[in-house]
Design an enzyme around this catalytic site. Structure first.
Site, PDB file in Angstrom:
ATOM      1  CB  CYS A 274      -0.887  -0.035   1.242  1.00 50.18           C
ATOM      2  SG  CYS A 274      -1.973   1.380   1.433  1.00 50.18           S
TER       3      CYS A 274
ATOM      4  CG  HIS B 256      -1.545  -1.138   6.324  1.00 50.17           C
ATOM      5  ND1 HIS B 256      -0.408  -0.753   5.659  1.00 50.17           N
ATOM      6  CD2 HIS B 256      -2.570  -0.600   5.640  1.00 50.17           C
ATOM      7  CE1 HIS B 256      -0.734   0.010   4.637  1.00 50.17           C
ATOM      8  NE2 HIS B 256      -2.045   0.118   4.588  1.00 50.17           N
TER       9      HIS B 256
ATOM     10  CB  CYS C 180      -5.785  -1.276   3.423  1.00 52.35           C
ATOM     11  SG  CYS C 180      -5.365   0.488   3.453  1.00 52.35           S
TER      12      CYS C 180
ATOM     13  CG  HIS D   2       2.613   8.249   2.671  1.00 54.38           C
ATOM     14  ND1 HIS D   2       3.094   9.415   2.135  1.00 54.38           N
ATOM     15  CD2 HIS D   2       1.366   8.087   2.156  1.00 54.38           C
ATOM     16  CE1 HIS D   2       2.181   9.945   1.330  1.00 54.38           C
ATOM     17  NE2 HIS D   2       1.121   9.143   1.319  1.00 54.38           N
TER      18      HIS D   2
ATOM     19  CB  SER E 285      -0.419   3.699   4.105  1.00 53.16           C
ATOM     20  OG  SER E 285      -1.600   4.311   3.673  1.00 53.16           O
TER      21      SER E 285
HETATM   22 ZN   LIG Z   1      -3.296   0.953   3.166  1.00 56.29          ZN
END
Ligand SMILES: [Zn+2]
Ligand SMILES: [Zn+2]
Length: 360
Positions: A38, A60, A160, A43, A40
């Site tokens: 992902c 996640h 997610c 990031h 994220s």
């Molecule tokens: Zn995610």
């Protein structure tokens, strides 16, 4: 267990062996099968979210099987297929009591974290899950028991990207049938926004991206029109495609730069609703004309699609089984954990809708 650990920002993840304790009271041991890659996680690698403690096991968006349970565990059993959630809801805080599980004050956490066999350091689990690993121990409430007859990689995506995108349309914005929708960004989340808009019965779904391959995917997932914002002003083009008025709803599924966040507000009509779905880096300021919202427009934030995981995860799997939600088509590549850094490279190049790390 084997896991991919981030020790320093802007460094590749290190695949190594960690030792894990048996689940304590109220905790479960999950043998992980699939974890999606992902933005994220990216990031975190880039240091955009410096509040995340290092070293940490990222990942996640995870599905697996319950392998062991601690004392007092009641809602899942050994052998259950589960999707993990990083926002299970504590059930006690104000937001949970109001039904807003996605903005619960608590994230899952366990009593004892894994330890690196090599360095001896205690290793954190991103958002309490740490999905880039063969195993994880999580609290019982972070494991949502789901149908066995959906493959694990498809189940992982529901943890997610899919729930974030579809949920932002259905739960956060509550898009009305026959309305017009624009979606900025056609990665895993944006494509899920497009699917959500189609499920909600939107009439026109306008997808915006800078990559033609992503726009082709957008059509496959239900977009009726595409706009390559590298060639044209997306705001003008969206207005032109929506009777000169702008769309009823707009979803920003990028969250990286100011420009698209502003455009996502400018492209809606009077009473228009803009939803910021992408997870931006800390400190990304947005400047808007103070009259932007004057005609009763609004901007909403959406966090993991305003989801209530124990309701929404099974719902997503039902939509998939009914042929209304495309998950197979979203899975572009799968990699063993040893190739995890290659999976991030492919994501950065914008080649994939979604890659997953799979464990046998
Ligand atoms: Zn995610
Ligand atoms: Zn809560």
């Amino acid at each position: 267990m084997k896991a991919a650990v981030l020790y320093d920002y802007n460094h590749p993840l290190k695949v190594e062996s960690l030792s894990l304790n048996a689940p304590g009271p109220g905790e479960v041991l999950v043998k992980i099968h699939s974890t999606g890659v992902c933005h994220s996680d990216w990031h975190v690698i880039k240091g955009d979210w410096p509040h995340v403690p290092l070293p940490t096991v990222l990942g996640h968006e995870t599905s697996g099987v319950i392998e062991d349970i601690g004392s007092g565990v009641k809602t899942v059993q050994v052998g259950d297929h589960v999707i993990l959630t990083w926002k299970p809801g504590c059930g006690r805080c104000e937001m949970c009591q109001l039904g807003h599980i996605s903005v619960c004050d608590e994230v899952p956490s366990v009593k004892s974290l894994p330890v690196s066999s090599e360095s001896g350091s205690v290793v954190n689990q991103l958002v309490g899950l740490g999905g880039f690993a063969t195993h994880t121990v999580v609290p019982e409430w972070a494991a949502v028991s789901v149908d066995r007859d959906v493959p694990f990689p498809q189940k992982a995506l529901v943890g997610c990207a899919v729930t974030t995108g579809v949920g932002s349309v259905i739960n956060t914005a509550k898009v009305q049938q026959g309305s017009t929708v624009s979606v900025f960004g056609c990665g895993g989340v944006g494509l899920s926004c497009i699917q959500g808009a189609k499920i909600a019965g939107a009439d026109k779904i306008i997808a915006v991206d800078i990559k033609e391959n992503k726009l082709d995917m957008a059509i496959e997932f239900g977009a009726t029109h595409t706009v390559n914002s590298q060639n044209v002003d997306p705001v003008e083009k969206i207005r032109e495609l929506s009777d000169g008025l702008g769309t009823h709803y707009s979803f920003e599924a990028i969250g990286v730069v100011e420009k698209t966040l502003v455009q996502s507000v400018e492209c809606t009509r009077k009473k228009g609703v803009t939803v910021w779905v992408g997870a931006p880096p800390v400190g990304l300021d947005v400047t808007l004309d103070s009259r932007s919202l004057v005609f009763e427009k609004s901007i909403l934030g959406s966090y993991i699609g305003s989801a209530r995981p124990h309701i929404d995860f099974p719902k997503m799997l039902k939509l998939y089984k009914n042929g209304m939600l495309k998950l197979d088509e979203m899975l572009s590549q799968s990699h063993p954990i040893e190739d995890i850094n290659l999976a991030f490279d492919a994501m950065k190049r914008g080649e994939v809708a979604r890659s997953v790390i799979t464990f046998e």
